[in-house]
Design a protein around this motif. Structure first.
Motif: not given
Length: 548
Positions: A309-313, A341-342, A347-348, A354-357
């Motif tokens: 999953w990490k590699s896919y992300i 994961v949360w 962090q992602f 972006s303005d609303d990050r």
């Protein structure tokens, strides 16, 4: 002929030598050697024969006699022979001759070891190392052939691990030392025929054979050999080696086919899925790489799903497909609520320009905190709150910081019973637990515990105040036997009614203390009310005294 003993033959030869018949003496020794043969060989006969030739200064003859005898006499019966040979080489030989004596002695020892235990492959390795450094190629081949003839009697891989290296060393010797590629090929093929591939195999042999054929610029044989290995006995190491070979040759279509075969053989191997997708990414086919990842995460069983999953992300982040990345995080959170994961999701969102990050990141933390309220692993929940606190300290306002700070748990020490393996009681152990404010609001027991702590603290404060009041009263009293000191202002006399009232209050307080100590059923609330009534009476008395 009547008494055919060795000492009689030696006496006969010495008789001829003593009277100057050298040729006849030598002939007697030769007849003795033929007479006894190899079945009844004697150490003393060869020692006497060698000394006879040494006396005639025939040093080459002496050397040949010693070597001939050492090759045929058992080690236990050749101690005197070795001793005389060594003395002879030290007196009349050169450095090479002395080394030959030592090598012959060691060869003799190894021969005895391998005869006693032919499946002791370590003894064969030592013996082969010795002959490789000294003997010619034919002698070395002969020893190798003798060694590999001792096949392990049991078809279990652990018994074959040392044996298979005899074949590997044999092939490397033919290729590197003798430089005979045809014979090397024959060694590899013979080894592959000996191994019982239906029960187990050795990927190392297949890969070494393939690499040898490539060094001989025979790519067809290398592919044929590796293809046979995958068909007969597929293994992870064989697939990896074959794919690596085709990658070096830049045969990407063959790599795709090999990856497909590999995944049919081992669909739970996450590393293979990741490598396959990386290959397609390097080749520029992102849709194919994404499809491979989708197939991978849809497998019912995986050995390292978190890595996949990490590699896919990471793949979607590299392609700057942020909506796809969010979708992946949401799909992953439906399968697992792991705290990492949360945190990674938050962090992602912060990493996106972006303005609303900031608002998105805070919203993820809030969702994570709600979903983890029923989590049994309190350390993970604490880890999430600490990460949220660090985030708010860097980007949040003062109100947000205080809000997160109030969510942090209280660390308490508890005790629990320890049970041994046999079910017996092993005592108690202390451990730390975390009490979260949100959980405390829903648990009446925790409320009661907090109220008890507050009441205990209040009791301690009241006791300290009473001690201070008593100390002040003692300081105001005049000691007996001394005259009171003059004061600038005359003290008001205490009225008799006030003194009587105070004594009565003291008596009532003593009665209350006695009744509270004798009765075990009195509650804490009654003692608090009595104490407050006494205090109100005392204050009322003081007020009356001031009015008077």
């Amino acid at each position: 002929m009547v008494h055919p003993e060795v000492k009689n033959w030696i006496k006969y030869a010495n008789f001829e030598d003593k009277h100057g018949y050298i040729a006849l003496g030598r002939k007697v020794f030769e007849r003795a050697v033929e007479f006894f043969g190899e079945d009844h060989i004697s150490e003393s006969l060869y020692v006497a024969f060698a000394r006879f030739e040494e006396k005639q200064k025939e040093f080459e003859r002496v050397r040949i006699i010693y070597k001939y005898a050492l090759d045929r006499i058992p080690k236990q019966q050749a101690q005197e022979l070795f001793k005389n040979y060594t003395v002879f080489e030290k007196r009349f030989g050169d450095r090479r001759g002395i080394e030959d004596v030592i090598v012959s002695k060691r060869r003799f020892q190894y021969e005895e070891e391998v005869k006693a235990s032919p499946h002791n492959y370590d003894a064969w390795f030592d013996y082969l190392r010795l002959v490789e450094s000294d003997a010619d190629a034919d002698t070395v081949r002969e020893v190798y052939e003798r060694a590999i003839a001792n096949i392990p009697p049991i078809q279990e891989k652990r018994h074959w691990r040392r044996y298979i290296y005899l074949w590997i060393n044999y092939a490397l010797y033919e290729e590197l030392e003798v430089k005979d590629p045809e014979r090397t090929r024959q060694v590899y093929q013979a080894c592959l025929e000996v191994i019982p591939h239906k029960k187990f195999t050795f990927a190392k042999i297949w890969l070494l054979y393939g690499q040898f054929e490539i060094r001989q610029k025979n790519l067809q044989n290398a592919r044929r050999g590796l293809g046979t290995s995958i068909g007969k006995c597929p293994k992870n190491k064989l697939f990896k080696g074959y794919i690596e070979l085709e990658l070096q040759l830049r045969e990407f279509d063959r790599c795709r086919k090999l990856y497909e075969k590999y995944l049919e053989f081992s669909p739970e191997n996450c590393t293979t899925w990741i490598k396959f997708s990386e290959l397609e990414t390097i080749l520029g086919d992102t849709e194919r790489a994404r499809a491979i990842f989708e197939l991978a995460i849809g497998q019912p069983r995986l050995d390292m799903p978190e890595v996949l999953w990490k590699s896919y992300i990471d793949f979607e982040i590299e392609q700057e497909e942020y909506d796809n990345t969010r979708g992946l995080y949401k799909r992953l959170l439906q399968r697992t609520q792991h705290v990492k994961v949360w945190i990674s999701y938050a962090q992602f969102e912060m990493s996106i320009d972006s303005d609303d990050r900031i608002q998105r990141c805070r919203q993820i933390y809030e969702e994570a905190n709600k979903s983890m309220q029923g989590c049994e692993e309190k350390e993970e929940r604490l880890m999430l709150l600490e990460s949220w606190r660090d985030y708010e300290e860097e980007f949040g306002s003062l109100a947000n910081k205080d809000r997160v700070q109030k969510l942090l748990p209280e660390k308490v020490k508890k005790r629990r019973k320890i049970t041994a393996e046999d079910g017996s009681d092993a005592g108690w152990e202390e451990y730390y637990d975390y009490i979260f404010p949100e959980d405390a609001a829903n648990q009446p027991n925790l409320k009661l515990l907090a109220m008890a702590k507050m009441w205990k603290k209040q009791q301690q404060v009241e006791e300290e105040q009473e001690e201070e009041e008593e100390e002040e009263e003692e300081e105001q009293q005049v000691p007996q036997g001394k005259e009171p000191q003059e004061s600038s202002e005359p003290e008001e006399e205490e009225p008799a009614a006030h003194r009587e009232q105070k004594e009565k209050e003291n008596d009532d307080r003593d009665d209350d203390d006695e009744s509270s100590s004798s009765s075990s059923s009195s509650s804490d609330s009654e003692s608090d009310s009595n104490h407050e009534d006494d205090k109100e009476k005392s204050e009322q008395t003081k007020a009356d005294a001031e009015k008077q």
